[in-house]
Write an enzyme that holds these catalytic residues in place. Sequence first.
Site, short mmCIF file in Angstrom:
data_model
loop_
_atom_site.label_atom_id
_atom_site.label_comp_id
_atom_site.label_asym_id
_atom_site.label_seq_id
_atom_site.Cartn_x
_atom_site.Cartn_y
_atom_site.Cartn_z
N ARG A 38 25.43 -29.87 0.86
CA ARG A 38 25.22 -30.42 -0.49
C ARG A 38 25.33 -31.93 -0.47
NH1 ARG A 38 26.38 -26.59 -4.72
NH2 ARG A 38 27.44 -24.93 -3.64
N GLY A 42 33.13 -30.52 -2.19
CA GLY A 42 33.84 -29.66 -3.15
C GLY A 42 33.29 -28.25 -3.28
N THR A 143 31.84 -21.57 4.88
CA THR A 143 30.53 -21.75 4.25
C THR A 143 30.41 -21.06 2.89
OG1 THR A 143 29.79 -19.94 5.66
CG2 THR A 143 29.23 -22.17 6.37
N GLY A 187 30.40 -13.00 -15.81
CA GLY A 187 29.74 -12.52 -17.03
C GLY A 187 30.58 -12.76 -18.26
N GLU A 205 26.94 -3.42 -18.08
CA GLU A 205 27.80 -3.17 -16.92
C GLU A 205 27.50 -1.78 -16.36
OE1 GLU A 205 30.25 -4.59 -14.89
OE2 GLU A 205 30.23 -2.61 -13.99
N VAL A 239 20.32 -1.88 -15.17
CA VAL A 239 19.07 -2.58 -15.45
C VAL A 239 18.10 -2.16 -14.36
CG1 VAL A 239 17.97 -4.86 -15.52
CG2 VAL A 239 20.24 -4.53 -16.52
N HIS A 447 63.22 -20.91 -25.22
CA HIS A 447 62.78 -20.39 -26.52
C HIS A 447 62.31 -21.55 -27.40
CE1 HIS A 447 62.68 -17.95 -30.13
NE2 HIS A 447 63.32 -18.93 -30.76
P1 FAD Z 1 32.44 -22.67 -1.24
O1 FAD Z 1 33.18 -23.30 -2.34
O2 FAD Z 1 31.31 -21.78 -1.56
O3 FAD Z 1 31.94 -23.87 -0.33
C1 FAD Z 1 31.16 -23.68 0.80
C2 FAD Z 1 30.38 -24.94 1.05
O4 FAD Z 1 29.77 -24.82 2.33
C3 FAD Z 1 29.24 -25.19 0.07
O5 FAD Z 1 29.35 -26.47 -0.49
C4 FAD Z 1 27.98 -25.08 0.92
O6 FAD Z 1 26.99 -26.02 0.52
C5 FAD Z 1 28.50 -25.42 2.30
N1 FAD Z 1 27.70 -24.82 3.37
C6 FAD Z 1 27.32 -23.52 3.50
N2 FAD Z 1 26.66 -23.34 4.65
C7 FAD Z 1 26.63 -24.55 5.27
C8 FAD Z 1 26.10 -24.99 6.50
N3 FAD Z 1 25.52 -24.14 7.35
N4 FAD Z 1 26.24 -26.30 6.81
C9 FAD Z 1 26.85 -27.17 5.96
N5 FAD Z 1 27.38 -26.79 4.81
C10 FAD Z 1 27.28 -25.49 4.46
N6 FAD Z 1 37.48 -19.16 -8.22
C11 FAD Z 1 38.71 -19.37 -8.73
O7 FAD Z 1 39.71 -19.21 -8.01
N7 FAD Z 1 38.88 -19.79 -10.02
C12 FAD Z 1 37.84 -19.97 -10.85
O8 FAD Z 1 38.03 -20.35 -12.01
C13 FAD Z 1 36.54 -19.74 -10.35
N8 FAD Z 1 35.46 -19.93 -11.14
C14 FAD Z 1 34.20 -19.72 -10.63
C15 FAD Z 1 33.12 -19.88 -11.48
C16 FAD Z 1 31.84 -19.67 -11.00
C17 FAD Z 1 30.66 -19.86 -11.93
C18 FAD Z 1 31.64 -19.32 -9.64
C19 FAD Z 1 30.25 -19.14 -9.09
C20 FAD Z 1 32.72 -19.15 -8.79
C21 FAD Z 1 34.01 -19.34 -9.28
N9 FAD Z 1 35.13 -19.15 -8.48
C22 FAD Z 1 36.39 -19.34 -9.00
C23 FAD Z 1 35.02 -18.75 -7.08
C24 FAD Z 1 35.20 -19.99 -6.17
O9 FAD Z 1 34.22 -20.95 -6.53
C25 FAD Z 1 35.06 -19.60 -4.71
O10 FAD Z 1 35.96 -18.55 -4.41
C26 FAD Z 1 35.39 -20.80 -3.82
O11 FAD Z 1 34.53 -21.87 -4.09
C27 FAD Z 1 35.26 -20.41 -2.35
O12 FAD Z 1 35.55 -21.51 -1.56
P2 FAD Z 1 34.96 -21.66 -0.09
O13 FAD Z 1 35.56 -22.92 0.44
O14 FAD Z 1 35.15 -20.43 0.68
O15 FAD Z 1 33.38 -21.84 -0.27
P1 NAI Z 2 32.31 -9.58 -10.14
O1 NAI Z 2 32.45 -8.80 -8.91
O2 NAI Z 2 33.52 -10.13 -10.81
O3 NAI Z 2 31.57 -8.71 -11.26
C1 NAI Z 2 30.33 -8.16 -11.06
C2 NAI Z 2 30.14 -7.03 -12.06
O4 NAI Z 2 28.81 -6.60 -12.02
C3 NAI Z 2 31.02 -5.83 -11.77
O5 NAI Z 2 31.64 -5.42 -12.96
C4 NAI Z 2 30.02 -4.79 -11.26
O6 NAI Z 2 30.41 -3.48 -11.51
C5 NAI Z 2 28.79 -5.18 -12.02
N1 NAI Z 2 27.53 -4.78 -11.42
C6 NAI Z 2 27.18 -4.78 -10.10
N2 NAI Z 2 25.90 -4.40 -9.97
C7 NAI Z 2 25.42 -4.19 -11.22
C8 NAI Z 2 24.15 -3.81 -11.73
N3 NAI Z 2 23.13 -3.60 -10.93
N4 NAI Z 2 24.02 -3.69 -13.07
C9 NAI Z 2 25.06 -3.93 -13.92
N5 NAI Z 2 26.29 -4.30 -13.47
C10 NAI Z 2 26.45 -4.43 -12.14
O7 NAI Z 2 31.26 -10.72 -9.79
P2 NAI Z 2 30.84 -12.02 -10.57
O8 NAI Z 2 31.25 -11.96 -11.98
O9 NAI Z 2 29.41 -12.24 -10.22
O10 NAI Z 2 31.72 -13.12 -9.84
C11 NAI Z 2 31.56 -13.35 -8.43
C12 NAI Z 2 32.82 -13.81 -7.82
O11 NAI Z 2 33.17 -15.11 -8.27
C13 NAI Z 2 33.97 -12.89 -8.14
O12 NAI Z 2 34.32 -12.23 -6.96
C14 NAI Z 2 35.07 -13.76 -8.60
O13 NAI Z 2 36.19 -13.59 -7.78
C15 NAI Z 2 34.57 -15.19 -8.46
N6 NAI Z 2 34.85 -15.85 -9.73
C16 NAI Z 2 36.15 -16.06 -10.08
C17 NAI Z 2 36.46 -16.63 -11.29
C18 NAI Z 2 37.89 -16.79 -11.65
O14 NAI Z 2 38.73 -16.70 -10.77
N7 NAI Z 2 38.20 -17.06 -12.90
C19 NAI Z 2 35.44 -17.05 -12.23
C20 NAI Z 2 34.11 -16.75 -11.78
C21 NAI Z 2 33.85 -16.20 -10.56
#
Ligand code: FAD
Ligand code: NAI
Length: 468
Positions: A38, A42, A143, A187, A205, A239, A447
Amino acid sequence: MTDNFDYDLLVIGSGPGGYVAAIRAAQLGLKTACVESRETLGGTCLNVGCIPSKAMLHASEIYHEAHSGALEKFGIKLTGTKLDLKQMHAEKSKAVEELTGGIAFLFKKNKVDWIKGHAAFESANSVKVGKKTVTAKNIMIATGSSVTPLPGVDIDNSKHVIVDSTGALDLPKVPGHMVVIGGGVIGLELGSVWLRLGAKVTVVEYLDKILPGMDGDIRKDAARIFKKQGFDIKTSTKVTGASVKGKKATLTIEPAKGGDAETLEADVVLVAIGRKPNTEGLALDKAGLSTNDRGQIEVGHDFQTSVPGVYAIGDVTPGPMLAHKAEDEGIAAAEFVAGQQGIVNHDLIPGVVYTHPEIASIGKTEEEVKEAGIKYKVGKFPFMGNSRAKTNRDTDGYVKVIADAESDRVLGAHIISSLAGTLIAQVTQAMEFGTTSEDIAYTCHAHPTHSEAVKEAAMAVQGKPIHI
Ligand code: FAD
Ligand code: NAI
């Protein structure tokens, strides 16, 4: 340590796993570099995950409070509240920029080299980045993960009709009707954002309850609260197809176990059915590595893969896909690379859903305890009986503590509350030290605070809460 290598440690990926590992390794004296494809550091978390989603959750909550008349009962009358969505997005982007820029600063401060580009293995000790080969005594794969696609429902974030979480964080206008496929964490969090901003939100779901993996009571009660907020939740529904005409999508849905199909029209469809590990394009085979049947890289207790000197952490490995899990693994793995002992207690990784109210969980669910044949007791305390929650007019939810019936050791805690994500930390820490429910019950809690509900739920394990 470098011998003839460019680096002691090369980390691939700068998400919360990779950047934290790189900084810790550098602090421990290792010559360290981090490759990131990227433009900014981060990873998913800072760029398109945890941070921008929490920025939108916070801003949309304030808007909803101001706009919905919810403040009138406190004597605050607001008229003419308007949504400036462009400004809301701009403030979110500012938070992201500040935090990703902060990592670049920390890399400089700790002398971690940031190598820009996509890394692919050439051997267990070298990767190719662009035209350059970089060698390292140890390589750590961090990654991360990316969105799981749903066959027949093609995501195109640029059109703002069928989107993934990245697209849903950046919609240029509030959709009339948003359909979320997947009643999981993404979601419900991103559905909450757009519901608060004025969209009608339908969650489809596949399973019979939302939030799989969480405690059964919490899943049931969270669904009730979300429905009260206006979410339309269709469980046991799948779906089967999608088509897009202009700015509208039509989804075909049917009962999960088969039956008559119907259609759903939507202005925006958010596909949020899970995430998959990122290993494509890494040329793992050149390092002698392969993935398991879920596409993850398996590691030992020291985060080393089957190939000595190659480590893996975070979303690309088994376990919950959470930023704090990745971070803690990053620290521990770097300590192993440096010859120390790293520790991560994988039994105690908290999970928090940042909806309103928040939903937080640590340790075992009641279903898991039952299945393990453990004799247990449950203590529950509703926020309706907590003075601070009542004062704040914020009484949705409860604390549920599960303890071993014989030893009284706390096995799990599950909380629905506006402050659940903060409250779960005290139970997590107590559980790290092997707490009993009695220990929590006899700890003095200030409290009036929401945390007194945790104490009362622990007292309820013995059947003796005061305020219900
Ligand atoms: P990532 O954060 O995915 O980072 C991996 C990096 O590696 C990326 O920047 C990618 O570009 C890079 N990369 C990949 N392949 C290569 C390559 N071959 N060469 C160079 N660079 C590469 N988790 C929480 O705990 N709390 C939350 O509130 C939360 N909210 C989320 C909300 C959303 C919308 C999403 C999608 C995820 C959320 N998560 C949350 C999950 C969290 O983002 C991930 O669990 C976390 O980022 C994982 O960290 P990581 O270091 O394993 O990988
Ligand atoms: P998720 O695993 O939390 O939820 C996916 C949902 O989709 C499940 O309820 C599953 O039963 C349902 N599902 C699967 N296939 C389906 C289908 N074909 N039709 C309808 N429903 C279906 O995954 P999500 O929400 O995509 O998040 C991905 C990851 O990101 C999670 O593992 C989560 O740990 C991480 N994340 C964490 C956050 C946090 O810590 N607050 C916030 C956002 C993401």
